[in-house]
Scaffold this motif. Structure first.
Motif, short mmCIF file in Angstrom:
data_model
loop_
_atom_site.label_atom_id
_atom_site.label_comp_id
_atom_site.label_asym_id
_atom_site.label_seq_id
_atom_site.Cartn_x
_atom_site.Cartn_y
_atom_site.Cartn_z
N LEU A 81 -10.21 -2.62 15.34
CA LEU A 81 -10.15 -2.01 14.01
C LEU A 81 -9.12 -0.72 13.93
CD1 LEU A 81 -13.70 -2.06 12.91
CD2 LEU A 81 -12.05 -3.21 11.93
N ASN A 82 -9.07 -0.13 15.13
CA ASN A 82 -7.72 0.98 15.08
C ASN A 82 -6.54 0.38 15.34
OD1 ASN A 82 -10.06 3.18 15.22
ND2 ASN A 82 -10.03 3.26 17.40
N TYR A 83 -6.46 -0.76 15.89
CA TYR A 83 -5.21 -1.22 16.00
C TYR A 83 -4.82 -1.97 14.56
CZ TYR A 83 -1.42 -4.17 17.87
OH TYR A 83 -0.17 -4.99 18.01
N ILE A 84 -5.73 -2.58 13.97
CA ILE A 84 -5.56 -3.04 12.60
C ILE A 84 -5.07 -2.06 11.75
CG2 ILE A 84 -6.75 -4.25 10.60
CD1 ILE A 84 -8.26 -5.78 12.72
N SER A 85 -5.60 -0.97 12.00
CA SER A 85 -5.20 0.12 10.76
C SER A 85 -3.84 0.67 11.23
CB SER A 85 -6.19 1.32 10.93
OG SER A 85 -6.08 2.18 12.24
N GLU A 86 -3.34 0.35 12.49
CA GLU A 86 -1.90 0.83 12.34
C GLU A 86 -1.11 -0.12 12.00
OE1 GLU A 86 -1.45 1.62 16.59
OE2 GLU A 86 -3.30 3.19 16.72
N VAL A 87 -1.25 -1.68 12.22
CA VAL A 87 -0.24 -2.68 12.07
C VAL A 87 -0.47 -3.43 10.70
CG1 VAL A 87 -0.13 -2.99 14.61
CG2 VAL A 87 -1.75 -4.39 13.32
N ARG A 88 -1.68 -3.10 10.09
CA ARG A 88 -1.92 -3.66 8.60
C ARG A 88 -0.66 -3.67 7.83
NH1 ARG A 88 -4.06 -4.47 3.75
NH2 ARG A 88 -5.56 -5.95 3.63
N PRO A 89 -0.25 -2.38 7.58
CA PRO A 89 1.12 -2.46 6.64
C PRO A 89 2.11 -3.63 6.84
CG PRO A 89 0.05 -0.36 6.97
CD PRO A 89 -0.59 -1.21 7.86
N ALA A 90 2.41 -3.66 8.27
CA ALA A 90 3.67 -4.40 8.62
C ALA A 90 3.30 -5.69 8.60
CB ALA A 90 3.82 -3.90 10.09
N ILE A 91 1.92 -6.28 8.71
CA ILE A 91 1.52 -7.62 8.83
C ILE A 91 1.62 -7.86 7.09
CG2 ILE A 91 -0.50 -9.23 8.94
CD1 ILE A 91 -0.71 -7.74 11.74
N ILE A 92 0.99 -7.30 6.37
CA ILE A 92 0.95 -7.42 4.99
C ILE A 92 2.46 -7.80 4.50
CG2 ILE A 92 0.40 -6.54 2.78
CD1 ILE A 92 -2.22 -7.45 4.38
N GLU A 93 3.27 -6.72 4.86
CA GLU A 93 4.57 -7.23 4.50
C GLU A 93 5.28 -8.57 5.15
OE1 GLU A 93 8.85 -4.93 5.61
OE2 GLU A 93 7.18 -3.55 5.25
N ASP A 94 4.84 -8.71 6.04
CA ASP A 94 5.46 -10.11 6.69
C ASP A 94 4.62 -11.16 5.80
OD1 ASP A 94 6.98 -8.99 8.64
OD2 ASP A 94 5.56 -9.35 10.28
N CYS A 95 3.57 -11.04 5.64
CA CYS A 95 2.86 -11.88 4.58
C CYS A 95 3.44 -12.29 3.40
CB CYS A 95 1.21 -11.59 4.48
SG CYS A 95 0.24 -12.06 6.08
N GLN A 96 3.93 -11.33 2.74
CA GLN A 96 4.41 -11.19 1.42
C GLN A 96 5.92 -11.70 1.55
OE1 GLN A 96 4.22 -6.82 0.75
NE2 GLN A 96 2.56 -7.19 -0.62
N VAL A 97 6.66 -11.64 2.72
CA VAL A 97 7.81 -12.03 3.03
C VAL A 97 7.86 -13.52 3.18
CG1 VAL A 97 9.73 -12.31 4.57
CG2 VAL A 97 8.90 -10.19 3.98
N LEU A 98 6.74 -14.11 3.95
CA LEU A 98 6.30 -15.22 4.14
C LEU A 98 6.08 -16.17 2.82
CD1 LEU A 98 4.44 -15.19 7.40
CD2 LEU A 98 6.51 -16.12 6.95
N MET A 99 5.34 -15.52 1.83
CA MET A 99 4.80 -15.99 0.65
C MET A 99 6.12 -16.24 -0.19
SD MET A 99 1.15 -14.06 0.15
CE MET A 99 1.32 -14.58 -1.75
N LYS A 100 6.82 -15.23 -0.16
CA LYS A 100 8.01 -15.48 -1.02
C LYS A 100 9.11 -16.47 -0.33
CE LYS A 100 11.93 -12.87 -2.99
NZ LYS A 100 12.43 -11.75 -3.00
N LYS A 101 9.04 -16.59 0.88
CA LYS A 101 10.07 -17.37 1.57
C LYS A 101 9.67 -18.85 1.24
CE LYS A 101 12.07 -18.27 6.13
NZ LYS A 101 12.22 -17.54 7.54
N PHE A 102 8.34 -19.40 1.31
CA PHE A 102 7.87 -20.47 1.50
C PHE A 102 7.25 -20.76 0.09
CE2 PHE A 102 7.88 -19.62 5.83
CZ PHE A 102 8.68 -20.85 6.45
N SER A 103 7.57 -20.15 -1.09
CA SER A 103 7.26 -20.45 -2.41
C SER A 103 8.23 -21.06 -3.24
CB SER A 103 6.65 -19.22 -3.21
OG SER A 103 5.56 -18.61 -2.66
N THR A 104 9.44 -20.95 -2.35
CA THR A 104 10.74 -21.55 -3.19
C THR A 104 10.92 -22.92 -2.59
OG1 THR A 104 12.07 -20.67 -1.54
CG2 THR A 104 11.52 -19.37 -3.71
#
Length: 104
Positions: A81-104
């Motif tokens: 949980l501590n590790y997730i709190s550190e990396v969550r923003p970057a992983i969410i950003e990557d998910c957004q990139v992937l969603m945009k990339k593969f939505s087209t």
């Protein structure tokens, strides 16, 4: 090029992870699995999620947790949980990139 069902599954998993509709660890593991299931192993947009999974590869999934000592699970949960709190923003950003990339 990935097929429509693979694309939809990746987008749905990213969306579910972003919206806290699935367990964060499970979602990241699913996205990493999809990376290889869809033959996207060289796609660098997955690298941070893969690194996260590598850092927590010791962490048991829901099925395996029943075989672990409760005290050990509490320690691992706190660490993860501590590790997730550190990396969550970057992983969410990557998910957004992937969603945009593969939505087209």
């Amino acid at each position: 090029m990935i097929d429509d069902s693979g694309r939809a599954k990746l987008i749905d998993t990213c969306r579910a992870l972003i919206n806290d509709e699935i367990n964060f660890v499970r979602g990241c593991r699913d996205i990493s699995d999809l990376r290889y299931d869809l033959d996207l192993g060289n796609d660098q947009d997955f690298d941070f999620i893969a690194a996260f999974n590598s850092e927590i590869d010791y962490y048991p999934d829901e099925e395996a947790r029943k075989y672990f000592n409760a005290d050990l699970l509490r320690e691992m949960d706190e660490r993860v949980l501590n590790y997730i709190s550190e990396v969550r923003p970057a992983i969410i950003e990557d998910c957004q990139v992937l969603m945009k990339k593969f939505s087209t």
